[in-house]
Design a protein around this motif. Structure first.
Motif, PDB file in Angstrom:
ATOM      1  N   ALA A   1       5.427   3.716  -2.617  1.00 29.47           N
ATOM      2  CA  ALA A   1       4.775   3.007  -1.402  1.00 29.47           C
ATOM      3  C   ALA A   1       3.480   3.455  -0.660  1.00 29.47           C
ATOM      4  O   ALA A   1       3.588   4.671  -0.642  1.00 29.47           O
ATOM      5  N   HIS A   2       2.625   2.893  -0.781  1.00 29.63           N
ATOM      6  CA  HIS A   2       1.176   3.271  -0.524  1.00 29.63           C
ATOM      7  C   HIS A   2       0.909   3.195   1.260  1.00 29.63           C
ATOM      8  O   HIS A   2       1.831   2.915   1.972  1.00 29.63           O
ATOM      9  N   GLY A   3      -0.219   3.762   1.681  1.00 28.58           N
ATOM     10  CA  GLY A   3      -0.521   3.676   2.889  1.00 28.58           C
ATOM     11  C   GLY A   3      -1.355   2.516   3.444  1.00 28.58           C
ATOM     12  O   GLY A   3      -1.488   1.552   2.473  1.00 28.58           O
ATOM     13  N   MET A   4      -1.360   2.433   4.539  1.00 31.73           N
ATOM     14  CA  MET A   4      -2.379   1.150   5.204  1.00 31.73           C
ATOM     15  C   MET A   4      -3.639   1.035   4.579  1.00 31.73           C
ATOM     16  O   MET A   4      -4.290   1.942   4.204  1.00 31.73           O
ATOM     17  N   GLY A   5      -4.110  -0.154   4.304  1.00 30.05           N
ATOM     18  CA  GLY A   5      -5.636  -0.339   3.998  1.00 30.05           C
ATOM     19  C   GLY A   5      -5.805   0.079   2.323  1.00 30.05           C
ATOM     20  O   GLY A   5      -6.655   0.161   2.071  1.00 30.05           O
ATOM     21  N   ASP A   6      -4.562  -0.082   1.743  1.00 27.63           N
ATOM     22  CA  ASP A   6      -4.806   0.538   0.414  1.00 27.63           C
ATOM     23  C   ASP A   6      -3.844  -0.407  -0.483  1.00 27.63           C
ATOM     24  O   ASP A   6      -3.555  -1.757  -0.204  1.00 27.63           O
ATOM     25  N   SER A   7      -3.590   0.027  -1.730  1.00 29.56           N
ATOM     26  CA  SER A   7      -2.725  -0.682  -2.442  1.00 29.56           C
ATOM     27  C   SER A   7      -1.978   0.048  -3.731  1.00 29.56           C
ATOM     28  O   SER A   7      -2.219   1.116  -3.457  1.00 29.56           O
ATOM     29  N   ARG A   8      -1.118  -0.495  -4.423  1.00 32.85           N
ATOM     30  CA  ARG A   8      -0.451   0.322  -5.514  1.00 32.85           C
ATOM     31  C   ARG A   8      -1.117   1.219  -6.365  1.00 32.85           C
ATOM     32  O   ARG A   8      -0.696   2.128  -7.080  1.00 32.85           O
ATOM     33  N   ALA A   9      -2.500   0.766  -6.363  1.00 34.24           N
ATOM     34  CA  ALA A   9      -3.515   1.476  -7.198  1.00 34.24           C
ATOM     35  C   ALA A   9      -3.590   3.233  -6.845  1.00 34.24           C
ATOM     36  O   ALA A   9      -4.270   3.839  -7.517  1.00 34.24           O
TER      37      ALA A   9
ATOM     38  N   GLY B   1     -12.138   3.329  14.982  1.00 33.50           N
ATOM     39  CA  GLY B   1     -13.307   2.467  14.891  1.00 33.50           C
ATOM     40  C   GLY B   1     -12.863   1.396  13.682  1.00 33.50           C
ATOM     41  O   GLY B   1     -13.254   0.253  14.125  1.00 33.50           O
ATOM     42  N   ALA B   2     -12.502   1.736  12.746  1.00 30.10           N
ATOM     43  CA  ALA B   2     -12.272   0.761  11.763  1.00 30.10           C
ATOM     44  C   ALA B   2     -10.991  -0.162  12.363  1.00 30.10           C
ATOM     45  O   ALA B   2     -11.091  -1.354  11.888  1.00 30.10           O
ATOM     46  N   GLY B   3     -10.125   0.469  12.865  1.00 26.80           N
ATOM     47  CA  GLY B   3      -9.100  -0.413  13.290  1.00 26.80           C
ATOM     48  C   GLY B   3      -9.568  -1.422  14.399  1.00 26.80           C
ATOM     49  O   GLY B   3      -8.897  -2.561  14.382  1.00 26.80           O
ATOM     50  N   VAL B   4     -10.270  -0.736  15.399  1.00 27.63           N
ATOM     51  CA  VAL B   4     -10.649  -1.857  16.483  1.00 27.63           C
ATOM     52  C   VAL B   4     -11.439  -2.878  16.115  1.00 27.63           C
ATOM     53  O   VAL B   4     -11.289  -3.865  16.623  1.00 27.63           O
ATOM     54  N   PHE B   5     -12.557  -2.387  15.200  1.00 25.99           N
ATOM     55  CA  PHE B   5     -13.661  -3.381  15.045  1.00 25.99           C
ATOM     56  C   PHE B   5     -13.378  -4.181  13.712  1.00 25.99           C
ATOM     57  O   PHE B   5     -14.053  -4.870  13.257  1.00 25.99           O
ATOM     58  N   GLY B   6     -12.317  -3.722  12.829  1.00 22.14           N
ATOM     59  CA  GLY B   6     -11.890  -4.500  11.617  1.00 22.14           C
ATOM     60  C   GLY B   6     -13.250  -4.282  10.735  1.00 22.14           C
ATOM     61  O   GLY B   6     -13.709  -4.886  10.022  1.00 22.14           O
ATOM     62  N   SER B   7     -13.594  -2.830  10.764  1.00 19.97           N
ATOM     63  CA  SER B   7     -15.016  -2.542   9.861  1.00 19.97           C
ATOM     64  C   SER B   7     -14.484  -1.761   8.647  1.00 19.97           C
ATOM     65  O   SER B   7     -14.157  -0.701   8.599  1.00 19.97           O
ATOM     66  N   VAL B   8     -14.947  -2.516   7.659  1.00 21.58           N
ATOM     67  CA  VAL B   8     -14.784  -1.908   6.181  1.00 21.58           C
ATOM     68  C   VAL B   8     -15.846  -0.753   6.213  1.00 21.58           C
ATOM     69  O   VAL B   8     -15.043   0.199   5.519  1.00 21.58           O
ATOM     70  N   PRO B   9     -16.870  -0.692   6.540  1.00 19.96           N
ATOM     71  CA  PRO B   9     -17.677   0.510   6.342  1.00 19.96           C
ATOM     72  C   PRO B   9     -17.223   1.867   6.835  1.00 19.96           C
ATOM     73  O   PRO B   9     -17.222   2.867   6.409  1.00 19.96           O
ATOM     74  N   LEU B  10     -16.616   1.544   8.299  1.00 19.07           N
ATOM     75  CA  LEU B  10     -16.000   2.716   8.955  1.00 19.07           C
ATOM     76  C   LEU B  10     -14.713   3.095   8.285  1.00 19.07           C
ATOM     77  O   LEU B  10     -14.471   4.227   8.245  1.00 19.07           O
ATOM     78  N   TRP B  11     -13.918   2.215   7.559  1.00 19.36           N
ATOM     79  CA  TRP B  11     -12.833   2.485   6.854  1.00 19.36           C
ATOM     80  C   TRP B  11     -13.334   3.386   5.643  1.00 19.36           C
ATOM     81  O   TRP B  11     -12.577   4.551   5.448  1.00 19.36           O
ATOM     82  N   ARG B  12     -14.279   2.936   4.987  1.00 20.70           N
ATOM     83  CA  ARG B  12     -14.885   3.813   3.956  1.00 20.70           C
ATOM     84  C   ARG B  12     -15.467   5.092   4.270  1.00 20.70           C
ATOM     85  O   ARG B  12     -15.181   6.385   3.531  1.00 20.70           O
ATOM     86  N   SER B  13     -16.029   5.178   5.428  1.00 19.35           N
ATOM     87  CA  SER B  13     -16.191   6.671   6.028  1.00 19.35           C
ATOM     88  C   SER B  13     -15.146   7.262   6.308  1.00 19.35           C
ATOM     89  O   SER B  13     -15.355   8.642   6.166  1.00 19.35           O
TER      90      SER B  13
ATOM     91  N   GLU C   1     -15.199   3.858  -7.917  1.00 12.98           N
ATOM     92  CA  GLU C   1     -14.358   2.723  -8.346  1.00 12.98           C
ATOM     93  C   GLU C   1     -13.204   2.311  -7.396  1.00 12.98           C
ATOM     94  O   GLU C   1     -13.238   1.281  -7.088  1.00 12.98           O
ATOM     95  N   ARG C   2     -12.617   3.350  -7.040  1.00 12.95           N
ATOM     96  CA  ARG C   2     -11.421   3.292  -6.161  1.00 12.95           C
ATOM     97  C   ARG C   2     -11.840   2.604  -4.726  1.00 12.95           C
ATOM     98  O   ARG C   2     -11.224   1.863  -4.050  1.00 12.95           O
ATOM     99  N   LEU C   3     -12.951   3.293  -4.329  1.00 12.14           N
ATOM    100  CA  LEU C   3     -13.613   2.785  -3.094  1.00 12.14           C
ATOM    101  C   LEU C   3     -14.106   1.324  -3.156  1.00 12.14           C
ATOM    102  O   LEU C   3     -13.844   0.448  -2.094  1.00 12.14           O
ATOM    103  N   GLY C   4     -14.674   1.006  -4.420  1.00  7.80           N
ATOM    104  CA  GLY C   4     -14.999  -0.461  -4.445  1.00  7.80           C
ATOM    105  C   GLY C   4     -13.860  -1.383  -4.509  1.00  7.80           C
ATOM    106  O   GLY C   4     -14.024  -2.369  -3.849  1.00  7.80           O
ATOM    107  N   ARG C   5     -12.827  -0.848  -5.019  1.00  8.31           N
ATOM    108  CA  ARG C   5     -11.555  -1.807  -5.149  1.00  8.31           C
ATOM    109  C   ARG C   5     -11.076  -1.970  -3.684  1.00  8.31           C
ATOM    110  O   ARG C   5     -10.898  -3.070  -3.494  1.00  8.31           O
ATOM    111  N   ILE C   6     -11.011  -0.859  -2.850  1.00 10.45           N
ATOM    112  CA  ILE C   6     -10.531  -0.955  -1.609  1.00 10.45           C
ATOM    113  C   ILE C   6     -11.329  -1.940  -0.706  1.00 10.45           C
ATOM    114  O   ILE C   6     -10.938  -2.899  -0.009  1.00 10.45           O
ATOM    115  N   ASP C   7     -12.721  -1.772  -0.894  1.00 10.07           N
ATOM    116  CA  ASP C   7     -13.553  -2.715  -0.125  1.00 10.07           C
ATOM    117  C   ASP C   7     -13.531  -3.876  -0.200  1.00 10.07           C
ATOM    118  O   ASP C   7     -13.397  -4.783   0.464  1.00 10.07           O
TER     119      ASP C   7
END
Length: 278
Positions: free
Chosen positions: A26-34, A145-157, A173-179
């Motif tokens: 089982a993975h963490g938040m904002g992620d997938s089984r990848a 910041g990612a959580g409060v603003f729902g910001s994908v760029p901040l999550w990638r950062s 590639e992994r970051l692209g898939r998460i994005d």
């Protein structure tokens, strides 16, 4: 091949590979089984049947769930284990580490052992001295910041800070898939919901766990000023003799991404130990 399991509130996606004793990832938040793509082949080769699960609201699982707590995630994971014919070794990263704790405490007949990777399993508090640790300060600001603003760029950062130094060859590639996933309707809401859920429900269950537990932390994990102290506190809260802490030098919050071979080696040694087989 993706399979789906209908549970109360939605549908959970998962895939299974190999044969033998069951291991559920089982993975963490904002992620997938990848997240476990580099771990699965080694576990299958070692003789395990491996089920990688997309948490509620993540990956290919459905969105629109009413709650995002670790207790709710634990219920989903137990449903998958029942469906696949447990018991299972339950591996949980970050938020799922706490969910694995709850699952093991609630249904000891279904969970034979637990592996927690950089887990959020206890009530968290920040001390003034923690903010003097640069990696913790950087990670916390990006995470909040990612959580409060729902910001994908901040999550990638944040992910860049959470995976310091050594990165997988397919990291871009992994970051692209998460994005891409987080831009799908409802996916960011799922991450925000999990981020807002406190791990107090998991911490309350630590003393009720009856199976062996391996906790794996990275020395450079930005989610804690002192990752080793957090891992030790989890082990200390478990019944005596059940927990074991292993540190991976140079790993951040995603040890299974940065050092999959080392993570698998620790897991297999743990599962083959007398404690885990008892």
């Amino acid at each position: 091949m993706t399979e789906y399991l209908a549970v109360d509130g939605g549908t959970i996606a998962y895939e299974v590979a190999g044969s033998g004793p069951l291991v559920v990832l089982a993975h963490g938040m904002g992620d997938s089984r990848a997240a476990y793509r580099a771990v699965i082949p080694s576990l299958v080769e070692a003789g395990y049947r491996v089920a990688a699960v997309d948490l509620r609201g993540c990956g290919e699982s459905s969105v629109g769930w009413p709650v995002w707590s670790r207790t709710a995630i634990a219920g989903d994971l137990l449903a998958v284990i029942r469906h696949l014919g447990g018991p299972a070794v339950l591996v949980g990263h970050s938020v799922s580490g706490g969910a694995a704790t709850i699952a093991a405490a609630q249904e000891p007949s279904l969970v034979s052992a637990v592996v927690e990777l950089a887990p959020f399993t206890r009530k968290q508090s920040i001390r003034l001295g923690d903010l003097r640790v640069r990696r913790f300060r950087q990670g916390m600001l990006r995470l909040l910041g990612a959580g409060v603003f729902g910001s994908v760029p901040l999550w990638r950062s944040y992910l860049d800070v959470a995976c310091p130094g050594v990165k997988p060859a397919d990291w871009a590639e992994r970051l692209g898939r998460i994005d891409s996933l987080l831009r799908e309707p409802g996916r960011m809401k799922a991450m925000q919901g999990m981020g807002r859920s406190a791990p107090t429900d998991a911490g309350a269950q630590l003393g009720d766990v009856r199976c062996p537990v391996l906790v794996v932390m990275g020395t450079l994990d930005p989610d804690w000023a002192d990752p080793q102290a957090e891992g030790s506190a989890i082990v200390d809260a478990l019944p005596s003799g059940l927990g074991r802490l292993e540190m991976i030098e140079g790993a951040g919050h995603y040890p299974h991404d940065q050092f999959p071979d080392e993570v698998v080696s620790l897991m297999l040694a743990f599962l083959r130990s007398d404690t885990a087989r008892a």
